[in-house]
Scaffold this motif. Structure first.
Motif, PDB file in Angstrom:
ATOM      1  N   SER A  21       0.797  -1.221   0.000  1.00  9.07           N
ATOM      2  CA  SER A  21       0.000   0.000   0.000  1.00  9.07           C
ATOM      3  C   SER A  21       0.832   1.276   0.000  1.00  9.07           C
ATOM      4  CB  SER A  21      -0.923   0.012   1.213  1.00  9.07           C
ATOM      5  OG  SER A  21      -0.132   0.135   2.376  1.00  9.07           O
ATOM      6  N   ASP A  22       2.106   1.188  -0.258  1.00  8.90           N
ATOM      7  CA  ASP A  22       2.974   2.370  -0.288  1.00  8.90           C
ATOM      8  C   ASP A  22       2.979   3.125   1.035  1.00  8.90           C
ATOM      9  OD1 ASP A  22       3.731   1.828  -2.906  1.00  8.90           O
ATOM     10  OD2 ASP A  22       2.012   2.909  -3.715  1.00  8.90           O
ATOM     11  N   GLY A  23       2.788   2.440   2.135  1.00  4.73           N
ATOM     12  CA  GLY A  23       2.922   3.053   3.447  1.00  4.73           C
ATOM     13  C   GLY A  23       1.675   3.661   4.033  1.00  4.73           C
ATOM     14  N   LYS A  24       0.572   3.683   3.288  1.00  7.19           N
ATOM     15  CA  LYS A  24      -0.654   4.244   3.846  1.00  7.19           C
ATOM     16  C   LYS A  24      -1.861   3.672   3.125  1.00  7.19           C
ATOM     17  CE  LYS A  24      -0.383   8.278   0.895  1.00  7.19           C
ATOM     18  NZ  LYS A  24      -0.339   9.702   0.798  1.00  7.19           N
ATOM     19  N   ILE A  25      -2.979   3.734   3.798  1.00  7.95           N
ATOM     20  CA  ILE A  25      -4.261   3.365   3.208  1.00  7.95           C
ATOM     21  C   ILE A  25      -5.056   4.655   3.140  1.00  7.95           C
ATOM     22  CG2 ILE A  25      -6.324   1.955   3.453  1.00  7.95           C
ATOM     23  CD1 ILE A  25      -4.632   0.031   5.182  1.00  7.95           C
ATOM     24  N   ASP A  26      -5.309   5.134   1.921  1.00  4.19           N
ATOM     25  CA  ASP A  26      -5.973   6.440   1.796  1.00  4.19           C
ATOM     26  C   ASP A  26      -7.025   6.473   0.688  1.00  4.19           C
ATOM     27  OD1 ASP A  26      -4.380   6.407  -0.441  1.00  4.19           O
ATOM     28  OD2 ASP A  26      -3.361   8.294  -0.015  1.00  4.19           O
ATOM     29  N   ASN A  27      -7.639   5.345   0.431  1.00  2.51           N
ATOM     30  CA  ASN A  27      -8.710   5.292  -0.545  1.00  2.51           C
ATOM     31  C   ASN A  27      -9.848   4.488   0.080  1.00  2.51           C
ATOM     32  OD1 ASN A  27     -10.281   5.319  -2.796  1.00  2.51           O
ATOM     33  ND2 ASN A  27      -8.880   4.153  -4.089  1.00  2.51           N
ATOM     34  N   PHE A  28     -10.927   5.177   0.435  1.00  2.00           N
ATOM     35  CA  PHE A  28     -12.001   4.548   1.187  1.00  2.00           C
ATOM     36  C   PHE A  28     -13.296   4.548   0.402  1.00  2.00           C
ATOM     37  CE2 PHE A  28      -8.923   6.202   4.189  1.00  2.00           C
ATOM     38  CZ  PHE A  28      -8.689   5.084   4.971  1.00  2.00           C
ATOM     39  N   ALA A  29     -14.243   3.745   0.824  1.00  2.00           N
ATOM     40  CA  ALA A  29     -15.554   3.679   0.188  1.00  2.00           C
ATOM     41  C   ALA A  29     -16.152   5.079   0.073  1.00  2.00           C
ATOM     42  CB  ALA A  29     -16.481   2.770   0.987  1.00  2.00           C
ATOM     43  N   GLY A  30     -16.740   5.363  -1.052  1.00  2.00           N
ATOM     44  CA  GLY A  30     -17.305   6.682  -1.266  1.00  2.00           C
ATOM     45  C   GLY A  30     -16.289   7.664  -1.824  1.00  2.00           C
ATOM     46  N   GLY A  31     -15.061   7.205  -2.076  1.00  2.00           N
ATOM     47  CA  GLY A  31     -14.053   8.069  -2.674  1.00  2.00           C
ATOM     48  C   GLY A  31     -13.285   8.938  -1.704  1.00  2.00           C
ATOM     49  N   GLY A  32     -13.516   8.773  -0.406  1.00  2.00           N
ATOM     50  CA  GLY A  32     -12.821   9.599   0.576  1.00  2.00           C
ATOM     51  C   GLY A  32     -11.343   9.278   0.657  1.00  2.00           C
ATOM     52  N   ARG A  33     -10.540  10.274   1.032  1.00  2.00           N
ATOM     53  CA  ARG A  33      -9.100  10.094   1.201  1.00  2.00           C
ATOM     54  C   ARG A  33      -8.726   9.901   2.673  1.00  2.00           C
ATOM     55  NH1 ARG A  33      -6.895   8.624  -3.202  1.00  2.00           N
ATOM     56  NH2 ARG A  33      -4.924   9.612  -2.772  1.00  2.00           N
ATOM     57  N   SER A  34      -9.703  10.032   3.563  1.00  2.00           N
ATOM     58  CA  SER A  34      -9.476   9.781   4.982  1.00  2.00           C
ATOM     59  C   SER A  34     -10.670   9.004   5.523  1.00  2.00           C
ATOM     60  CB  SER A  34      -9.288  11.100   5.745  1.00  2.00           C
ATOM     61  OG  SER A  34     -10.448  11.886   5.653  1.00  2.00           O
ATOM     62  N   LEU A  35     -10.480   8.433   6.691  1.00  2.00           N
ATOM     63  CA  LEU A  35     -11.503   7.599   7.301  1.00  2.00           C
ATOM     64  C   LEU A  35     -12.147   8.336   8.463  1.00  2.00           C
ATOM     65  CD1 LEU A  35     -12.786   4.750   7.409  1.00  2.00           C
ATOM     66  CD2 LEU A  35     -10.953   4.104   8.973  1.00  2.00           C
ATOM     67  N   PRO A  36     -13.461   8.581   8.408  1.00  2.00           N
ATOM     68  CA  PRO A  36     -14.126   9.246   9.535  1.00  2.00           C
ATOM     69  C   PRO A  36     -14.208   8.297  10.740  1.00  2.00           C
ATOM     70  CG  PRO A  36     -15.607   9.059   7.613  1.00  2.00           C
ATOM     71  CD  PRO A  36     -14.363   8.305   7.307  1.00  2.00           C
ATOM     72  N   LEU A  37     -13.738   8.790  11.882  1.00  2.00           N
ATOM     73  CA  LEU A  37     -13.726   7.984  13.103  1.00  2.00           C
ATOM     74  C   LEU A  37     -14.270   8.780  14.283  1.00  2.00           C
ATOM     75  CD1 LEU A  37     -10.160   6.391  12.826  1.00  2.00           C
ATOM     76  CD2 LEU A  37     -12.340   5.323  12.271  1.00  2.00           C
ATOM     77  N   HIS A  38     -14.403   8.099  15.409  1.00  2.00           N
ATOM     78  CA  HIS A  38     -14.814   8.726  16.669  1.00  2.00           C
ATOM     79  C   HIS A  38     -13.578   9.012  17.497  1.00  2.00           C
ATOM     80  CE1 HIS A  38     -17.934   5.842  15.341  1.00  2.00           C
ATOM     81  NE2 HIS A  38     -18.727   6.860  15.582  1.00  2.00           N
ATOM     82  N   LEU A  39     -13.693   9.968  18.397  1.00  2.00           N
ATOM     83  CA  LEU A  39     -12.624  10.156  19.371  1.00  2.00           C
ATOM     84  C   LEU A  39     -12.644   8.967  20.322  1.00  2.00           C
ATOM     85  CD1 LEU A  39     -12.998  13.951  20.205  1.00  2.00           C
ATOM     86  CD2 LEU A  39     -11.104  12.847  19.013  1.00  2.00           C
ATOM     87  N   PRO A  40     -11.488   8.425  20.652  1.00  2.00           N
ATOM     88  CA  PRO A  40     -11.489   7.273  21.565  1.00  2.00           C
ATOM     89  C   PRO A  40     -11.865   7.681  22.978  1.00  2.00           C
ATOM     90  CG  PRO A  40      -9.255   7.930  20.998  1.00  2.00           C
ATOM     91  CD  PRO A  40     -10.172   8.792  20.189  1.00  2.00           C
ATOM     92  N   HIS A  41     -12.524   6.767  23.675  1.00  2.00           N
ATOM     93  CA  HIS A  41     -12.794   6.955  25.102  1.00  2.00           C
ATOM     94  C   HIS A  41     -11.564   6.472  25.863  1.00  2.00           C
ATOM     95  CE1 HIS A  41     -16.898   8.026  24.392  1.00  2.00           C
ATOM     96  NE2 HIS A  41     -17.257   6.829  23.968  1.00  2.00           N
ATOM     97  N   PRO A  42     -11.101   7.226  26.856  1.00  2.00           N
ATOM     98  CA  PRO A  42      -9.871   6.823  27.560  1.00  2.00           C
ATOM     99  C   PRO A  42      -9.983   5.487  28.291  1.00  2.00           C
ATOM    100  CG  PRO A  42     -10.822   8.822  28.523  1.00  2.00           C
ATOM    101  CD  PRO A  42     -11.660   8.455  27.346  1.00  2.00           C
ATOM    102  N   ASP A  43     -11.192   5.048  28.593  1.00  2.00           N
ATOM    103  CA  ASP A  43     -11.347   3.828  29.385  1.00  2.00           C
ATOM    104  C   ASP A  43     -11.719   2.602  28.553  1.00  2.00           C
ATOM    105  OD1 ASP A  43     -13.784   5.015  28.803  1.00  2.00           O
ATOM    106  OD2 ASP A  43     -14.758   4.264  30.608  1.00  2.00           O
ATOM    107  N   SER A  44     -11.662   2.709  27.216  1.00  2.00           N
ATOM    108  CA  SER A  44     -12.009   1.552  26.400  1.00  2.00           C
ATOM    109  C   SER A  44     -11.209   1.532  25.102  1.00  2.00           C
ATOM    110  CB  SER A  44     -13.508   1.545  26.097  1.00  2.00           C
ATOM    111  OG  SER A  44     -13.850   2.672  25.316  1.00  2.00           O
ATOM    112  N   LYS A  45     -11.128   0.367  24.503  1.00  2.00           N
ATOM    113  CA  LYS A  45     -10.434   0.217  23.230  1.00  2.00           C
ATOM    114  C   LYS A  45     -11.341   0.690  22.106  1.00  2.00           C
ATOM    115  CE  LYS A  45      -7.618  -3.756  24.477  1.00  2.00           C
ATOM    116  NZ  LYS A  45      -7.261  -5.142  24.144  1.00  2.00           N
TER     117      LYS A  45
END
Length: 128
Positions: A21-45
């Protein structure tokens, strides 16, 4: 794989240490170049699933890419949707590292020391 009822609030880039992958994964469903995520909770994985499909990915799940053997699920269709016929456990990251003569406990300790030193010297803040 979790918190799917919550809207994501940050965009992430995924680093990849494989040769595929040339060091990164930057092609996502819908054509996005980044992956939308949630902020992690400090007390859980926060768990992300990376699903590889096909024989090529199965074969590449080897020590060559430091993936080791992958978890495998044998799934068939059923009237109610699907049925899991068999689950096969793959290697953990620790097992793969040990196979290659690395010591995960030492690596974890060295990383924790580096992070603590970076926070103490203000090169890294707890929010980063």
């Amino acid at each position: 794989m979790q918190r799917l009822h919550e809207p994501p609030v940050v965009s992430a880039a995924l680093a990849d240490l494989t040769c595929d992958s040339d060091g990164k994964i930057d092609n996502f469903a819908g054509g996005g170049r980044s992956l939308p995520l949630h902020l992690p909770h400090p007390d859980s994985k926060y768990i992300l699933g990376l699903f590889l499909g096909g024989v090529y990915q199965e074969v590449m799940g080897s020590n060559h890419n430091m993936f080791g053997t992958t978890n495998v699920a044998h799934i068939t269709t059923a009237p109610e949707g699907f049925r899991i016929k068999r689950l096969v456990r793959g290697q953990s990251i620790g097992e793969v590292l040990r196979t290659c003569q690395h010591h995960p406990e030492d690596m974890r300790s060295a990383f924790a020391t580096m992070v603590e030193e970076a926070v103490a010297s203000r090169r890294l803040s707890p929010l980063q």
